[in-house]
Design a protein around this motif. Sequence first.
Motif, PDB file in Angstrom:
ATOM      1  N   GLU A 226      41.055  -6.680  22.772  1.00 57.64           N
ATOM      2  CA  GLU A 226      40.987  -7.792  21.825  1.00 57.64           C
ATOM      3  C   GLU A 226      42.377  -8.336  21.499  1.00 57.64           C
ATOM      4  OE1 GLU A 226      38.437  -9.439  20.259  1.00 57.64           O
ATOM      5  OE2 GLU A 226      37.066  -8.450  21.644  1.00 57.64           O
ATOM      6  N   THR A 230      44.003 -12.092  22.268  1.00 53.02           N
ATOM      7  CA  THR A 230      44.652 -12.911  21.239  1.00 53.02           C
ATOM      8  C   THR A 230      46.047 -13.330  21.682  1.00 53.02           C
ATOM      9  OG1 THR A 230      43.415 -11.752  19.505  1.00 53.02           O
ATOM     10  CG2 THR A 230      45.362 -12.992  18.824  1.00 53.02           C
ATOM     11  N   ARG A 233      45.889 -16.098  24.120  1.00 53.10           N
ATOM     12  CA  ARG A 233      45.615 -17.373  23.466  1.00 53.10           C
ATOM     13  C   ARG A 233      46.867 -17.921  22.786  1.00 53.10           C
ATOM     14  NH1 ARG A 233      39.846 -15.273  20.918  1.00 53.10           N
ATOM     15  NH2 ARG A 233      38.610 -15.558  22.828  1.00 53.10           N
ATOM     16  N   GLU A 250      43.403 -17.617  13.718  1.00 60.89           N
ATOM     17  CA  GLU A 250      42.319 -18.458  14.226  1.00 60.89           C
ATOM     18  C   GLU A 250      42.018 -18.144  15.691  1.00 60.89           C
ATOM     19  OE1 GLU A 250      42.843 -22.679  13.380  1.00 60.89           O
ATOM     20  OE2 GLU A 250      44.297 -22.150  11.826  1.00 60.89           O
ATOM     21  N   GLN A 252      42.102 -15.038  16.931  1.00 60.21           N
ATOM     22  CA  GLN A 252      41.586 -13.669  17.003  1.00 60.21           C
ATOM     23  C   GLN A 252      40.082 -13.684  16.783  1.00 60.21           C
ATOM     24  OE1 GLN A 252      43.681  -9.965  15.363  1.00 60.21           O
ATOM     25  NE2 GLN A 252      42.289 -10.472  13.701  1.00 60.21           N
ATOM     26  N   SER A 253      39.354 -12.860  17.528  1.00 64.54           N
ATOM     27  CA  SER A 253      37.901 -12.841  17.403  1.00 64.54           C
ATOM     28  C   SER A 253      37.486 -12.354  16.024  1.00 64.54           C
ATOM     29  CB  SER A 253      37.280 -11.944  18.477  1.00 64.54           C
ATOM     30  OG  SER A 253      37.489 -10.579  18.167  1.00 64.54           O
ATOM     31  N   GLN A 254      36.345 -12.839  15.550  1.00 67.85           N
ATOM     32  CA  GLN A 254      35.842 -12.420  14.243  1.00 67.85           C
ATOM     33  C   GLN A 254      35.512 -10.940  14.239  1.00 67.85           C
ATOM     34  OE1 GLN A 254      35.774 -14.538  11.518  1.00 67.85           O
ATOM     35  NE2 GLN A 254      35.477 -12.577  10.461  1.00 67.85           N
ATOM     36  N   GLU A 255      35.037 -10.433  15.364  1.00 63.76           N
ATOM     37  CA  GLU A 255      34.706  -9.009  15.460  1.00 63.76           C
ATOM     38  C   GLU A 255      35.940  -8.149  15.229  1.00 63.76           C
ATOM     39  OE1 GLU A 255      32.281  -6.008  18.488  1.00 63.76           O
ATOM     40  OE2 GLU A 255      32.931  -7.981  19.179  1.00 63.76           O
ATOM     41  N   MET A 256      37.071  -8.570  15.805  1.00 61.36           N
ATOM     42  CA  MET A 256      38.313  -7.820  15.628  1.00 61.36           C
ATOM     43  C   MET A 256      38.802  -7.925  14.184  1.00 61.36           C
ATOM     44  SD  MET A 256      40.568  -5.888  17.073  1.00 61.36           S
ATOM     45  CE  MET A 256      42.313  -5.468  17.201  1.00 61.36           C
ATOM     46  N   THR A 257      38.726  -9.110  13.613  1.00 57.98           N
ATOM     47  CA  THR A 257      39.142  -9.298  12.220  1.00 57.98           C
ATOM     48  C   THR A 257      38.309  -8.435  11.288  1.00 57.98           C
ATOM     49  OG1 THR A 257      39.869 -11.571  12.660  1.00 57.98           O
ATOM     50  CG2 THR A 257      39.401 -10.994  10.376  1.00 57.98           C
TER      51      THR A 257
END
Length: 269
Positions: A226, A230, A233, A250, A252-257
């Motif tokens: 993950e 990021t 990106r 913005e 970073q994946s929501q799952e990682m956050t």
Amino acid sequence: MAVNRPEWQQYQHEVAATLSQLGFTVQVEERVTGARGEHDVDVTARMASAGVTRLWVIECKRWNRAVPKECILTFSAIVADVGADRGLVFAESGFQAGAIQVARNANLTLTSLADFRESVEREIAVIRVRGLQERITALEDEFQSVWDLDQEERDRRIAQYVGPPSAFGLSGHSAVMAPVLARLSQMKEALNFASFDRWPVAYWPLDSELSIDVKAWEGLLFVIEETVVTCERIRDQMMSPRKNIRDWRELQSQEMTDLLNAIRQTADG
């Protein structure tokens, strides 16, 4: 509704399910084209790593007798013809001595489902580690390549950098990309430590100077994968911005956050 399959076909699906759980994209009874013709393969398993897709072809023998040498010779020819990275033969009643000898001299693995499940997890981790290390090295090279540009182009790229700022208040062009480069280096080190079973392994999130101890392959590979995505990106935004990004989170994946927030809440509690 349960599907009533013959025992041999159910065995194929059990093998496919095991490979799928390990992260492979699988297909049962696929016709694969080789250099000399088409072959009906019991199960195919594919996994992408560092932009390269690895193909495993699998033969399933749900027999009540040991698999003979002739079957392994035939399958070995198929593996070579389709250019597979590996061939596996699953059987629950063992293999004749001649079959085992053939496999030793070819790119083949003879196994049962139980033995495969026990031994393959680390092997898959090694494949994924290799791919992640290659991606991290490529990212390091691309970020460092900014310094090879002429000043005008370098200034433009650095102005487009949206990655995390330095936690130590450093300023100037030389410090702009330092946080990302530091994390890339630390992730390579974490993968190396894990490869030598030096658990727990320290993982540093992009937005914190406090590390998180990771105790198993599954968790480590997830957070590093993950984080690498990021960073890729951030690189893409720096090299060729496609939209207005104000905060690297913005990207970073929501799952990682959500995972990082949960870990921090547990630590604070």
